[in-house]
Write a protein that holds these residues in place. Structure first.
Motif, PDB file in Angstrom:
ATOM      1  N   PHE A   8       0.844  -1.185   0.000  1.00 51.15           N
ATOM      2  CA  PHE A   8       0.000   0.000   0.000  1.00 51.15           C
ATOM      3  C   PHE A   8       0.883   1.240   0.000  1.00 51.15           C
ATOM      4  CE2 PHE A   8      -3.157  -2.992   0.942  1.00 51.15           C
ATOM      5  CZ  PHE A   8      -4.411  -2.411   0.951  1.00 51.15           C
ATOM      6  N   GLN A   9       0.419   2.288  -0.658  1.00 46.57           N
ATOM      7  CA  GLN A   9       1.148   3.554  -0.694  1.00 46.57           C
ATOM      8  C   GLN A   9       0.578   4.477   0.377  1.00 46.57           C
ATOM      9  OE1 GLN A   9       1.044   5.211  -4.633  1.00 46.57           O
ATOM     10  NE2 GLN A   9       1.961   3.420  -5.555  1.00 46.57           N
ATOM     11  N   LEU A  10       1.459   5.050   1.180  1.00 50.96           N
ATOM     12  CA  LEU A  10       1.054   5.978   2.230  1.00 50.96           C
ATOM     13  C   LEU A  10       0.974   7.385   1.655  1.00 50.96           C
ATOM     14  CD1 LEU A  10       0.469   6.439   5.256  1.00 50.96           C
ATOM     15  CD2 LEU A  10       2.924   6.799   5.554  1.00 50.96           C
ATOM     16  N   SER A  26      -3.671   5.107   3.517  1.00 47.94           N
ATOM     17  CA  SER A  26      -2.920   4.269   2.572  1.00 47.94           C
ATOM     18  C   SER A  26      -3.866   3.699   1.529  1.00 47.94           C
ATOM     19  CB  SER A  26      -2.254   3.110   3.315  1.00 47.94           C
ATOM     20  OG  SER A  26      -1.425   3.584   4.330  1.00 47.94           O
ATOM     21  N   TYR A  27      -3.307   3.377   0.364  1.00 54.16           N
ATOM     22  CA  TYR A  27      -4.144   2.787  -0.684  1.00 54.16           C
ATOM     23  C   TYR A  27      -3.354   1.842  -1.573  1.00 54.16           C
ATOM     24  CZ  TYR A  27      -2.088   5.884  -4.182  1.00 54.16           C
ATOM     25  OH  TYR A  27      -1.226   6.523  -5.033  1.00 54.16           O
ATOM     26  N   ARG A  34     -10.116   0.456  -5.763  1.00 52.99           N
ATOM     27  CA  ARG A  34      -9.051   0.837  -4.836  1.00 52.99           C
ATOM     28  C   ARG A  34      -9.369   0.312  -3.444  1.00 52.99           C
ATOM     29  NH1 ARG A  34      -7.002   6.903  -4.946  1.00 52.99           N
ATOM     30  NH2 ARG A  34      -5.794   6.001  -6.636  1.00 52.99           N
ATOM     31  N   GLN A  35      -8.363  -0.230  -2.800  1.00 47.68           N
ATOM     32  CA  GLN A  35      -8.465  -0.593  -1.390  1.00 47.68           C
ATOM     33  C   GLN A  35      -7.795   0.510  -0.602  1.00 47.68           C
ATOM     34  OE1 GLN A  35      -6.500  -4.388  -1.224  1.00 47.68           O
ATOM     35  NE2 GLN A  35      -8.349  -5.498  -1.758  1.00 47.68           N
ATOM     36  N   ILE A  36      -8.451   0.988   0.455  1.00 50.70           N
ATOM     37  CA  ILE A  36      -7.856   2.048   1.262  1.00 50.70           C
ATOM     38  C   ILE A  36      -7.869   1.655   2.739  1.00 50.70           C
ATOM     39  CG2 ILE A  36      -8.499   3.857  -0.364  1.00 50.70           C
ATOM     40  CD1 ILE A  36     -10.644   4.737   1.622  1.00 50.70           C
ATOM     41  N   ALA A  57      -9.447   9.555  -1.371  1.00 50.26           N
ATOM     42  CA  ALA A  57      -9.257   8.399  -2.248  1.00 50.26           C
ATOM     43  C   ALA A  57     -10.098   8.533  -3.518  1.00 50.26           C
ATOM     44  CB  ALA A  57      -9.619   7.108  -1.519  1.00 50.26           C
ATOM     45  N   LEU A  58     -11.321   9.025  -3.396  1.00 53.33           N
ATOM     46  CA  LEU A  58     -12.184   9.201  -4.564  1.00 53.33           C
ATOM     47  C   LEU A  58     -11.665  10.303  -5.479  1.00 53.33           C
ATOM     48  CD1 LEU A  58     -15.679   8.888  -2.871  1.00 53.33           C
ATOM     49  CD2 LEU A  58     -14.597   7.222  -4.401  1.00 53.33           C
TER      50      LEU A  58
END
Length: 126
Positions: free
Chosen positions: A32-34, A40-41, A119-121, A109-110
């Motif tokens: 995941f990217q912070l 994170s996503y 996307r997973q967040i 995120a949106l």
């Protein structure tokens, strides 16, 4: 004394320990990217197009929410588990970006997604 000052009952001086003010989020995932905002996503599927979401835009999305660190139990899920206390007729979510009706991490995120993306967040508590 400033309004936001807090005393630490453990410290003998009674001073607030600033190093504990913003602890790191406990759950971190390598894939995941912070973000700078602290959530994170991971893009499971990158959407297509070059539409930039802006304040006032209406978006439609589908989501399920799960707790972390508490056995991954769902707290909101479309269709929900059998016998659960979930709205089984839950339709897609709709909102206006910038309206303040979503958790800030979800709205962020949106904003950065493209149409059709998945996307997973992970949104930290607090």
């Amino acid at each position: 004394r400033p309004a936001d000052a807090k005393s630490d009952p453990v410290a003998k001086s009674g001073a607030y320990d600033q190093s504990k003010a913003n602890p790191d989020f406990v759950q971190k995932y390598e894939d995941f990217q912070l973000t700078d905002e602290g959530w994170s996503y991971k893009d499971v599927k990158v959407g297509t197009g070059n539409i930039a979401v802006q304040d006032g835009d209406r978006v439609v999305f589908d989501w399920s929410g799960y707790t972390i660190g508490y056995f991954g139990r769902p707290f909101e899920a479309k269709g929900g588990p059998q016998g659960g206390a979930f709205d089984k007729d839950l339709d897609y979510q709709r909102t206006v970006i910038g309206s303040g009706t979503l958790v800030p991490g979800v709205e962020c995120a949106l904003r950065s997604m493209k149409p059709g993306g998945v996307r997973q967040i992970v949104v930290p508590y607090g």
